[in-house]
Design an enzyme around this catalytic site. Structure first.
Site, PDB file in Angstrom:
ATOM      1  N   HIS A  33      98.440 -52.570  41.145  1.00 22.26           N
ATOM      2  CA  HIS A  33      98.219 -51.454  42.066  1.00 22.26           C
ATOM      3  C   HIS A  33      96.908 -51.655  42.813  1.00 22.26           C
ATOM      4  CE1 HIS A  33      95.292 -49.534  39.403  1.00 22.26           C
ATOM      5  NE2 HIS A  33      96.157 -49.554  38.414  1.00 22.26           N
ATOM      6  N   HIS A  36      93.740 -52.818  40.927  1.00 17.26           N
ATOM      7  CA  HIS A  36      93.681 -54.252  40.620  1.00 17.26           C
ATOM      8  C   HIS A  36      93.402 -55.035  41.907  1.00 17.26           C
ATOM      9  CE1 HIS A  36      96.900 -52.778  37.670  1.00 17.26           C
ATOM     10  NE2 HIS A  36      95.811 -52.954  36.947  1.00 17.26           N
ATOM     11  N   CYS A 141      91.989 -45.949  20.124  1.00 18.37           N
ATOM     12  CA  CYS A 141      92.719 -45.558  21.340  1.00 18.37           C
ATOM     13  C   CYS A 141      93.656 -46.699  21.697  1.00 18.37           C
ATOM     14  CB  CYS A 141      91.774 -45.262  22.504  1.00 18.37           C
ATOM     15  SG  CYS A 141      92.696 -45.012  24.045  1.00 18.37           S
ATOM     16  N   CYS A 144      93.010 -48.052  25.314  1.00 17.41           N
ATOM     17  CA  CYS A 144      91.874 -48.979  25.453  1.00 17.41           C
ATOM     18  C   CYS A 144      92.047 -50.191  24.542  1.00 17.41           C
ATOM     19  CB  CYS A 144      90.551 -48.327  25.069  1.00 17.41           C
ATOM     20  SG  CYS A 144      90.119 -46.890  26.031  1.00 17.41           S
ATOM     21  N   CYS A 158      90.116 -39.555  24.631  1.00 19.79           N
ATOM     22  CA  CYS A 158      89.619 -40.731  25.343  1.00 19.79           C
ATOM     23  C   CYS A 158      89.471 -40.334  26.816  1.00 19.79           C
ATOM     24  CB  CYS A 158      90.606 -41.884  25.206  1.00 19.79           C
ATOM     25  SG  CYS A 158      90.345 -43.148  26.453  1.00 19.79           S
ATOM     26  N   HIS A 161      92.140 -42.323  29.049  1.00 22.58           N
ATOM     27  CA  HIS A 161      93.585 -42.157  28.862  1.00 22.58           C
ATOM     28  C   HIS A 161      93.989 -40.723  28.560  1.00 22.58           C
ATOM     29  CE1 HIS A 161      92.868 -46.488  28.413  1.00 22.58           C
ATOM     30  NE2 HIS A 161      93.988 -46.555  29.085  1.00 22.58           N
ATOM     31  N   LYS A 310      91.363 -40.874  38.540  1.00 23.46           N
ATOM     32  CA  LYS A 310      91.390 -42.331  38.624  1.00 23.46           C
ATOM     33  C   LYS A 310      92.823 -42.778  38.874  1.00 23.46           C
ATOM     34  CE  LYS A 310      90.758 -46.513  35.963  1.00 23.46           C
ATOM     35  NZ  LYS A 310      90.876 -47.112  34.649  1.00 23.46           N
ATOM     36  N   LYS A 313      98.246 -46.373  36.067  1.00 25.11           N
ATOM     37  CA  LYS A 313      99.675 -46.269  35.747  1.00 25.11           C
ATOM     38  C   LYS A 313      99.905 -45.069  34.837  1.00 25.11           C
ATOM     39  CE  LYS A 313     103.264 -48.069  33.017  1.00 25.11           C
ATOM     40  NZ  LYS A 313     104.610 -48.304  33.192  1.00 25.11           N
TER      41      LYS A 313
HETATM   42  N1  MSP Z   1      93.071 -56.711  30.230  1.00 25.83           N
HETATM   43  C1  MSP Z   1      91.870 -55.968  30.381  1.00 25.83           C
HETATM   44  C2  MSP Z   1      90.765 -56.807  30.969  1.00 25.83           C
HETATM   45  C3  MSP Z   1      90.443 -58.054  30.204  1.00 25.83           C
HETATM   46  S1  MSP Z   1      89.257 -59.005  31.030  1.00 25.83           S
HETATM   47  C4  MSP Z   1      88.835 -60.165  29.961  1.00 25.83           C
HETATM   48  C5  MSP Z   1      92.112 -54.781  31.303  1.00 25.83           C
HETATM   49  N2  MSP Z   1      93.169 -54.849  32.110  1.00 25.83           N
HETATM   50  S2  MSP Z   1      93.606 -53.736  33.189  1.00 25.83           S
HETATM   51  O1  MSP Z   1      94.887 -54.134  33.689  1.00 25.83           O
HETATM   52  O2  MSP Z   1      93.511 -52.435  32.626  1.00 25.83           O
HETATM   53  O3  MSP Z   1      92.607 -53.886  34.347  1.00 25.83           O
HETATM   54  C6  MSP Z   1      91.410 -53.166  34.418  1.00 25.83           C
HETATM   55  C7  MSP Z   1      90.752 -53.526  35.707  1.00 25.83           C
HETATM   56  O4  MSP Z   1      91.625 -53.265  36.821  1.00 25.83           O
HETATM   57  C8  MSP Z   1      89.495 -52.732  36.028  1.00 25.83           C
HETATM   58  O5  MSP Z   1      88.363 -53.214  35.379  1.00 25.83           O
HETATM   59  C9  MSP Z   1      89.443 -52.931  37.525  1.00 25.83           C
HETATM   60  O6  MSP Z   1      89.040 -54.228  37.801  1.00 25.83           O
HETATM   61  C10 MSP Z   1      90.900 -52.774  37.908  1.00 25.83           C
HETATM   62  N3  MSP Z   1      91.251 -51.358  38.103  1.00 25.83           N
HETATM   63  C11 MSP Z   1      92.280 -50.699  37.488  1.00 25.83           C
HETATM   64  N4  MSP Z   1      92.319 -49.412  37.977  1.00 25.83           N
HETATM   65  C12 MSP Z   1      91.343 -49.241  38.877  1.00 25.83           C
HETATM   66  C13 MSP Z   1      90.954 -48.173  39.715  1.00 25.83           C
HETATM   67  N5  MSP Z   1      91.575 -47.006  39.744  1.00 25.83           N
HETATM   68  N6  MSP Z   1      89.907 -48.380  40.547  1.00 25.83           N
HETATM   69  C14 MSP Z   1      89.236 -49.570  40.600  1.00 25.83           C
HETATM   70  N7  MSP Z   1      89.588 -50.592  39.819  1.00 25.83           N
HETATM   71  C15 MSP Z   1      90.617 -50.469  38.925  1.00 25.83           C
HETATM   72  O7  MSP Z   1      91.313 -53.871  31.278  1.00 25.83           O
END
Ligand code: MSP
Length: 660
Positions: A33, A36, A141, A144, A158, A161, A310, A313
């Site tokens: 999304h 990411h 959690c 997390c 949390c 979440h 935020k 998903k």
């Molecule tokens: N798998 C772990 C990260 C491991 S790194 C060694 C993880 N994955 S995640 O799919 O949840 O991705 C989190 C990351 O996605 C955030 O740190 C950020 O880079 C990005 N984002 C996810 N949602 C976001 C927003 N709403 N806004 C900005 N960035 C976001 O955590």
């Protein structure tokens, strides 16, 4: 301030031969999304910027594929974890090129090379006595995938979440992180740019004021098999952080790869604040235990939000990158992401703010400058850039401005201040537009004695465009390339340190006219009229409202009557305006088969915010044609004083599930 700048410049000069940038590796329990996409665009922009200033670069992204959440998500789709991770990982890999993002390597934690690296690291850290077997009880959690401490909870939940953590008691392996606490505090204090922006450095330091708990790194195989087997105990697997963070090493072929020795000293991690603790605390202490130098810098950004929540998903409010690209194009999407968020702070997404930004900055400021300048060059100088005359006049402002802009831009980009860097370039574009207004080249062209001045004005305008194209190329690579090519240059030679210097045009450089790079986005006159119409409620509607109010006196039905109505959960996969009716939307839903539903909700919901929502439909309504489109069902909504509300179900409900 001056000293700080000098030190930074000296350091930048020493280090500016290499740059290694990473994104978080994304969990495959959700499709990509906008959140990411933001981190990945930032990494790509930084990668392009460093290549442009002459650095040798390496850019890593990928997917994080082990853990409870992934197994649950796979089961829900009736797939094995392997089949499921292959499918979603590929979705991530396929999304990035749509945004013109080209990593050097896409890593998966299920890659055999990665598993081998994790096991090698675990064995080393275990052998030196930094991993211990203990019983632990704590608040876990599942979102997390870590134990939380009381202090992190908000109202017992949390904060990310919004669920209460589960109490878990288990024997597990622990990494003795607390051994390295004091070393980490000293390292952060001695290296002020280790974690930026500063607020996140302070957050980590404040966390480190309390004694650190050791880090649980294993799960018993009785509960979870989808992880990396511990090399020293077959009854356990490791997963999540001890697995995931090591991707940054595997990506460079640690320990023996040439890339590792070349790029590790220049490691820059991009993350959002949700995973600050693992990256700001677990990772440096792990590196210390492994015997590797800490990474060079951690760059932490805020959240993209929708209506103060935020985007995620689990909250079901996501915007898909594909949708952004289809609506705005790759360049404009990248531009809006970089321009609308101050790196480090939260930002709100709205369709309208992107449209306004694109129209004002790209269609107007950049687009008009390009078309006005090239049209005049063709009209007054046969499309050939004259030599620079270097005479006094309003165009002098451009020469002076660019002389200061280039080092300033470089410093802002180095500091991940992309929004400010862009703002500075846009000042130049606006100045150039003003130079056209004040010098009025069409007047100069009428007077032979002004010929040198006209040459100089045209030179400065075209050179400003060329240099601006170079400066925006990390963010807007396609547009920049088109501009550069229209001047007969190749991006390979121009997006480089030599392209960053004023004075490369002249000697009759031929410039081709380009079609508009960024056409304005609606509202068209028709849309505006429709919007007005929608505001004025027709008489017919008012009568209908009254009838609906009457209907609130409920009549009884039997259970048999109710059972005639088949209600199902449907996932909205596409939402668009009805081609022939302003008040209708055409929705494509999965329930679980795909079908079209025409809904009279266009005045209440913007189509882009509906995609991804799980709603309730009447599935057995006889299909009807509504203004030429067949509707196979009806969407349920609730109505009150403030308008219509979707009947949404929790995002983990399967499309097609019966509602009873
Ligand atoms: N798998 C772990 C990260 C491991 S790194 C060694 C993880 N994955 S995640 O799919 O949840 O991705 C989190 C990351 O996605 C955030 O740190 C950020 O880079 C990005 N984002 C996810 N949602 C976001 C927003 N709403 N806004 C900005 N960035 C976001 O955590």
């Amino acid at each position: 301030m001056a000293l700080k700048t000098l030190i930074r410049k000296a350091r930048a000069n020493q280090m500016n031969s290499r740059f290694y940038v990473t994104t978080p590796i994304y969990y495959v329990n959700a499709e990509p999304h906008l959140g990411h996409a933001y981190s990945t665009v930032v990494a790509d922009v930084q990668n392009r910027f460093h290549r442009l200033i002459g650095d040798e670069t390496f850019f890593l992204t990928g997917t994080d594929e082990h853990g409870d959440k992934i197994v649950q998500a796979a089961h829900k789709q009736g797939l094995s974890p392997k089949e499921y991770t292959d499918k979603i990982s590929q979705k991530f890999a396929e999304t990035w090129p749509l945004l013109n993002i080209h990593p050097d390597r896409f890593i998966r934690t299920t890659d055999p090379q990665h598993i081998k690296t994790v096991q090698m690291v675990l064995q080393k850290v275990y052998d030196q006595g930094d991993i211990e077997f203990r019983e632990y009880e704590g608040l876990y959690c599942f979102g997390c995938e870590r134990f939380l401490i009381e202090r992190e909870l908000v109202d017992g939940k949390c904060p990310d979440h919004k669920v209460e953590p589960t109490k878990l008691k288990e024997k597990n392996y622990f990494f003795l992180m607390s051994k390295y606490q004091q070393w980490l505090i000293d390292h952060i204090k001695a290296n002020p740019d280790f974690i930026t922006p500063e607020r996140y450095k302070n957050e980590v330091l404040s966390f480190l004021k309390e004694p650190l708990d050791d880090l649980c790194i294993s799960r018993p195989v009785t509960r979870l098999t989808w992880g990396v087997p511990l090399p020293f105990d077959e009854n356990f697997v490791t997963y999540v952080w001890f697995d995931a963070l090591i991707n940054y090493l595997t990506g460079l072929d640690y320990p023996d790869g040439e890339n590792f020795s070349k790029f590790w000293p220049a490691a820059n991690h991009v993350i959002a604040k949700d995973i600050l603790k693992p990256h700001g605390i677990y990772w440096p202490t792990m590196l210390r235990a492994i015997g590797i130098e800490p990474y060079k810098a951690l760059h932490v950004h805020g959240y993209w939000k929708i209506k103060e929540e935020k985007m995620s998903k689990s909250l079901g409010n996501i915007i898909r990158p594909q949708w952004l690209v289809e609506n705005f194009g790759a360049d404009a999407t990248r531009y809006c992401l970089m321009r609308e968020m101050s790196f480090g702070l939260d930002a709100s997404f709205s369709h309208q703010s992107f449209v306004t930004r694109i129209n004002a900055d790209l269609a107007n400021d950049l687009g008009n400058l390009l078309s006005r300048s090239t049209t005049m060059l063709h009209k007054f100088r046969q499309g050939l850039v004259p030599d620079e005359k270097g005479i006094k006049g309003p165009q002098d402002d451009l020469r002076n401005y660019f002389a200061n802009l280039i080092p300033k831009w470089q410093e802002l980009m180095t500091d991940f201040q992309m929004h400010n860097a862009l703002q500075e370039v846009w000042k130049a574009l606006n100045m150039a537009n003003k130079v056209i207004d004040t010098t009025a080249p069409w007047q100069l062209a009428k007077d032979e004695s002004q010929s040198d001045l006209l040459d100089d004005v045209m030179y400065c305008l075209m050179e400003s465009l060329r240099l601006s194209a170079v400066l925006i190329s990390p963010v807007l690579p396609d547009a920049a390339e088109k501009i550069i090519r229209s001047m007969g240059f190749e991006p390979e030679t121009e997006f480089s340190p030599q392209g960053l210097k004023w004075g490369r045009l002249g000697n009759g450089t031929k410039v081709e006219k380009l079609p508009p790079l960024f056409p304005r986005i609606g509202p068209s006159k028709k849309d505006a009229k429709d919007a007005q119409k929608a505001q004025k409620k027709s008489k017919k509607d008012k009568v209908k409202d009254m009838a609906e109010k009457e209907g609130s006196k409920d009549e009884f039905i039997t259970i048999d009557d109710f059972q005639k109505v088949h209600l199902r959960v449907a996932e909205i996969v596409k939402a668009e305006k009805h081609p022939n009716a302003d008040r209708l939307l055409k929705l494509t839903v999965k329930a679980p088969e795909e079908r079209t539903i025409v809904a009279g909700i266009a005045e209440h919901f913007s189509p882009d915010l509906l995609v991804g929502k799980k709603v309730v439909i009447v599935a057995n309504l006889k299909p009807v044609k509504l203004r030429g489109v067949t509707s196979q069902g009806m969407l349920l909504v609730a109505k009150d004083e403030s308008g219509l509300h979707l009947l949404e179900v929790s995002s983990d409900t399967e499309p097609g599930a019966k509602v009873s």
